[in-house]
Design an enzyme around this catalytic site. Structure first.
Site, PDB file in Angstrom:
ATOM      1  N   ASP A   9      36.586  26.867   6.932  1.00 32.48           N
ATOM      2  CA  ASP A   9      35.949  26.303   8.123  1.00 32.48           C
ATOM      3  C   ASP A   9      35.157  25.119   7.600  1.00 32.48           C
ATOM      4  O   ASP A   9      33.936  25.121   7.566  1.00 32.48           O
ATOM      5  CB  ASP A   9      35.060  27.337   8.811  1.00 32.48           C
ATOM      6  CG  ASP A   9      34.680  26.945  10.233  1.00 32.48           C
ATOM      7  OD1 ASP A   9      35.056  25.823  10.656  1.00 32.48           O
ATOM      8  OD2 ASP A   9      34.014  27.738  10.921  1.00 32.48           O
TER       9      ASP A   9
ATOM     10  N   HIS B 176      40.447  20.785  19.866  1.00 33.83           N
ATOM     11  CA  HIS B 176      40.331  22.070  19.166  1.00 33.83           C
ATOM     12  C   HIS B 176      41.563  22.955  19.371  1.00 33.83           C
ATOM     13  O   HIS B 176      41.436  24.168  19.584  1.00 33.83           O
ATOM     14  CB  HIS B 176      39.069  22.790  19.653  1.00 33.83           C
ATOM     15  CG  HIS B 176      38.483  23.763  18.669  1.00 33.83           C
ATOM     16  ND1 HIS B 176      39.141  24.895  18.255  1.00 33.83           N
ATOM     17  CD2 HIS B 176      37.294  23.758  18.021  1.00 33.83           C
ATOM     18  CE1 HIS B 176      38.375  25.564  17.410  1.00 33.83           C
ATOM     19  NE2 HIS B 176      37.247  24.888  17.235  1.00 33.83           N
ATOM     20  N   THR B 177      42.749  22.380  19.258  1.00 29.98           N
ATOM     21  CA  THR B 177      43.966  23.189  19.387  1.00 29.98           C
ATOM     22  C   THR B 177      44.197  24.024  18.129  1.00 29.98           C
ATOM     23  O   THR B 177      43.986  23.567  17.009  1.00 29.98           O
ATOM     24  CB  THR B 177      45.169  22.273  19.658  1.00 29.98           C
ATOM     25  OG1 THR B 177      45.036  21.721  20.970  1.00 29.98           O
ATOM     26  CG2 THR B 177      46.474  23.033  19.579  1.00 29.98           C
ATOM     27  N   TYR B 178      44.657  25.261  18.345  1.00 31.99           N
ATOM     28  CA  TYR B 178      45.048  26.168  17.267  1.00 31.99           C
ATOM     29  C   TYR B 178      46.566  26.098  17.119  1.00 31.99           C
ATOM     30  O   TYR B 178      47.306  26.439  18.043  1.00 31.99           O
ATOM     31  CB  TYR B 178      44.674  27.611  17.608  1.00 31.99           C
ATOM     32  CG  TYR B 178      43.215  27.979  17.525  1.00 31.99           C
ATOM     33  CD1 TYR B 178      42.791  28.934  16.597  1.00 31.99           C
ATOM     34  CD2 TYR B 178      42.268  27.425  18.380  1.00 31.99           C
ATOM     35  CE1 TYR B 178      41.459  29.326  16.534  1.00 31.99           C
ATOM     36  CE2 TYR B 178      40.934  27.803  18.322  1.00 31.99           C
ATOM     37  CZ  TYR B 178      40.532  28.757  17.393  1.00 31.99           C
ATOM     38  OH  TYR B 178      39.214  29.139  17.334  1.00 31.99           O
TER      39      TYR B 178
ATOM     40  N   ASN C 192      31.179  20.656  16.578  1.00 36.59           N
ATOM     41  CA  ASN C 192      30.699  21.312  15.380  1.00 36.59           C
ATOM     42  C   ASN C 192      29.205  21.653  15.529  1.00 36.59           C
ATOM     43  O   ASN C 192      28.696  21.743  16.642  1.00 36.59           O
ATOM     44  CB  ASN C 192      30.985  20.476  14.127  1.00 36.59           C
ATOM     45  CG  ASN C 192      31.403  21.334  12.956  1.00 36.59           C
ATOM     46  OD1 ASN C 192      30.651  22.194  12.509  1.00 36.59           O
ATOM     47  ND2 ASN C 192      32.612  21.113  12.459  1.00 36.59           N
ATOM     48  N   ARG C 193      28.507  21.834  14.423  1.00 36.54           N
ATOM     49  CA  ARG C 193      27.167  22.416  14.455  1.00 36.54           C
ATOM     50  C   ARG C 193      26.066  21.374  14.303  1.00 36.54           C
ATOM     51  O   ARG C 193      26.209  20.403  13.560  1.00 36.54           O
ATOM     52  CB  ARG C 193      27.034  23.485  13.353  1.00 36.54           C
ATOM     53  CG  ARG C 193      27.883  24.700  13.627  1.00 36.54           C
ATOM     54  CD  ARG C 193      27.977  25.644  12.446  1.00 36.54           C
ATOM     55  NE  ARG C 193      28.733  26.845  12.832  1.00 36.54           N
ATOM     56  CZ  ARG C 193      30.062  26.936  12.786  1.00 36.54           C
ATOM     57  NH1 ARG C 193      30.781  25.904  12.363  1.00 36.54           N
ATOM     58  NH2 ARG C 193      30.669  28.048  13.171  1.00 36.54           N
TER      59      ARG C 193
ATOM     60  N   HIS D 242      29.477  23.003  19.199  1.00 34.43           N
ATOM     61  CA  HIS D 242      30.411  22.395  20.148  1.00 34.43           C
ATOM     62  C   HIS D 242      29.749  22.032  21.481  1.00 34.43           C
ATOM     63  O   HIS D 242      30.311  22.229  22.553  1.00 34.43           O
ATOM     64  CB  HIS D 242      31.604  23.318  20.385  1.00 34.43           C
ATOM     65  CG  HIS D 242      32.481  23.498  19.191  1.00 34.43           C
ATOM     66  ND1 HIS D 242      32.629  22.529  18.219  1.00 34.43           N
ATOM     67  CD2 HIS D 242      33.257  24.555  18.801  1.00 34.43           C
ATOM     68  CE1 HIS D 242      33.466  22.970  17.291  1.00 34.43           C
ATOM     69  NE2 HIS D 242      33.856  24.186  17.609  1.00 34.43           N
TER      70      HIS D 242
ATOM     71  N   GLN E 137      37.884  18.818  10.399  1.00 31.05           N
ATOM     72  CA  GLN E 137      37.536  20.213  10.166  1.00 31.05           C
ATOM     73  C   GLN E 137      38.820  21.026  10.053  1.00 31.05           C
ATOM     74  O   GLN E 137      39.641  21.062  10.974  1.00 31.05           O
ATOM     75  CB  GLN E 137      36.689  20.751  11.331  1.00 31.05           C
ATOM     76  CG  GLN E 137      36.072  22.116  11.085  1.00 31.05           C
ATOM     77  CD  GLN E 137      34.779  22.053  10.281  1.00 31.05           C
ATOM     78  OE1 GLN E 137      34.270  20.961  10.006  1.00 31.05           O
ATOM     79  NE2 GLN E 137      34.242  23.194   9.915  1.00 31.05           N
TER      80      GLN E 137
ATOM     81  N   GLU F 112      40.669  19.502  13.282  1.00 32.31           N
ATOM     82  CA  GLU F 112      39.822  18.831  14.270  1.00 32.31           C
ATOM     83  C   GLU F 112      39.245  17.564  13.668  1.00 32.31           C
ATOM     84  O   GLU F 112      38.264  17.605  12.925  1.00 32.31           O
ATOM     85  CB  GLU F 112      38.687  19.767  14.703  1.00 32.31           C
ATOM     86  CG  GLU F 112      39.125  21.148  15.130  1.00 32.31           C
ATOM     87  CD  GLU F 112      38.031  22.185  14.933  1.00 32.31           C
ATOM     88  OE1 GLU F 112      36.913  21.969  15.434  1.00 32.31           O
ATOM     89  OE2 GLU F 112      38.283  23.194  14.244  1.00 32.31           O
TER      90      GLU F 112
END
Length: 363
Positions: free
Chosen positions: A265, A193-195, A91-92, A117, A302, A329
């Site tokens: 998000d 981070h799987t979609y 993340n940020r 990330h 997330q 996530e």
């Protein structure tokens, strides 16, 4: 140990080989299949990435339910972090900067003025070492290792990182991450981070999927999707998924972080005791009958709805568009290094960071 096929997918060539649990030190880039009955998961040691998850639906039809690419080259050049393990800090981090023990550290800026990330060459953009691999049998698994050096992307201290992906019956994927700080205190926050598109990758958007999040609070953000520092209740907001709701039911009420873009998000504070394995989320796809139940031990998750997917060329000729998948996530809170009221992500020398996830699939 049982042997299983290993497909070496190099950037410019492919070759077949075989792997086993005695695979310590292997550094070639490859794709490894874990298979338990009719349930299979593909993993590459480029970015410790999940490349596929294949399982049946309620009618017995099979589909790959994660977004990705046909070749390793796609993962190398891709910008969406499909299936990757991200870090050293997921993340940020605001202004690509934090202070630890009185010293300021400056990181690589790769998201405007912020770090995302782990920087431009985070853990998703490196080759991991295959330490163990058992592709079949009762409990197939793969363990990957990465040594992050002192100063990598600006982060302090050497860090030894491991992740194990393991299948269990029926239709369970376990993920165990751990990281040991070797010689300096450092922040650590790993995320998988799987979609997910339970209807099958490339099958359309996930707006009709129902989602339940076991989180009564979330961390509101300001500009650049940086948390304000508040931890607010979801009640009465479009962020409330305590009861199952369609992904798209209130999505137009949520800013995606950029003008004209809508979607989630958002970091949620998972209810229950951090450190304890507890239920985080349930996702259901009505058309296929598939469901995903996620358990984890992290303080946050997330929830991302693929807001920025646009014309991404994926697997099997599919083209991914906005809302073509969702991510869950589990993580520490974003920008925790700059918010003392958030759960700490600091790992000191000799301490071990531990992150467990369990994905339970049904249909």
């Amino acid at each position: 140990m049982a042997r299983a096929p290993l497909l070496l997918a190099l950037l410019c060539a492919c070759a077949a080989a075989a792997g086993s649990a005695n695979a310590a030190g292997r550094k070639m880039v490859g794709v490894y299949e874990l298979k338990a009955g009719d349930f299979s998961v593909g993993v590459t040691n480029w970015g410790a990435t999940i490349t596929s998850v294949v399982l049946p639906d309620s009618k017995g039809d099979f589909a790959d339910v994660v977004l990705g690419y046909d070749t390793i080259g796609g993962y190398v050049s891709g910008k969406s972090y499909f299936g990757a393990l991200v870090g050293r800090v997921a993340n940020r981090i605001a202004n690509a900067r934090f202070v630890l023990d009185g010293k300021a550290y400056h990181l690589f800026k790769n998201d405007g003025n912020n770090t995302l990330h782990g920087g431009h060459r985070g853990f998703s953009q490196v080759v991991w070492t295959v330490k163990e691999f058992v592709g079949g049998g009762d409990s197939p698994y793969i363990t990957l290792y990465y040594h992050s050096f002192d100063g990598e992307q600006g982060f302090p201290g050497d860090l030894d990182v491991y992740v194990t992906y393991q299948l269990a019956a029926p239709y369970v994927l376990r993920v165990h991450m751990n990281a040991t700080a070797v010689n300096k205190a450092t922040p650590v926050n790993l995320a998988q981070h799987t979609y997910w598109n339970l209807g099958g990758q490339g099958s359309g958007d996930v707006l009709r999927n129902t989602v339940q999040l076991f989180a009564s609070r979330y961390t509101p953000v300001g500009g650049g999707l940086i948390p304000t520092g508040a931890v607010a209740p979801v009640a009465g907001t479009p962020y409330d998924f305590l009861a199952p709701a369609a992904v798209g039911s209130r999505i137009r009420q949520v800013s995606g972080g950029k003008a004209g873009v809508y979607g989630y998000d958002t970091n949620y504070a998972v209810d229950g005791e951090p450190g304890a394995l507890r239920k985080v989320a349930v996702v259901r796809d009505g058309a296929s009958g598939r469901a995903l139940e996620l358990w984890a031990n992290q303080p946050g998750v997330q929830f991302y709805t693929g807001n920025f997917l646009q014309d991404v060329k994926g697997k099997g000729g599919k083209v991914y568009q906005q809302y073509g998948a969702l991510c869950l996530e589990t993580q520490g809170f974003p920008d925790a290094v700059n918010h003392p009221n958030f759960p700490s992500q600091i790992v000191r020398p000799g301490q071990v960071y531990k992150h467990d996830m369990v994905f339970k699939f049904s249909f």
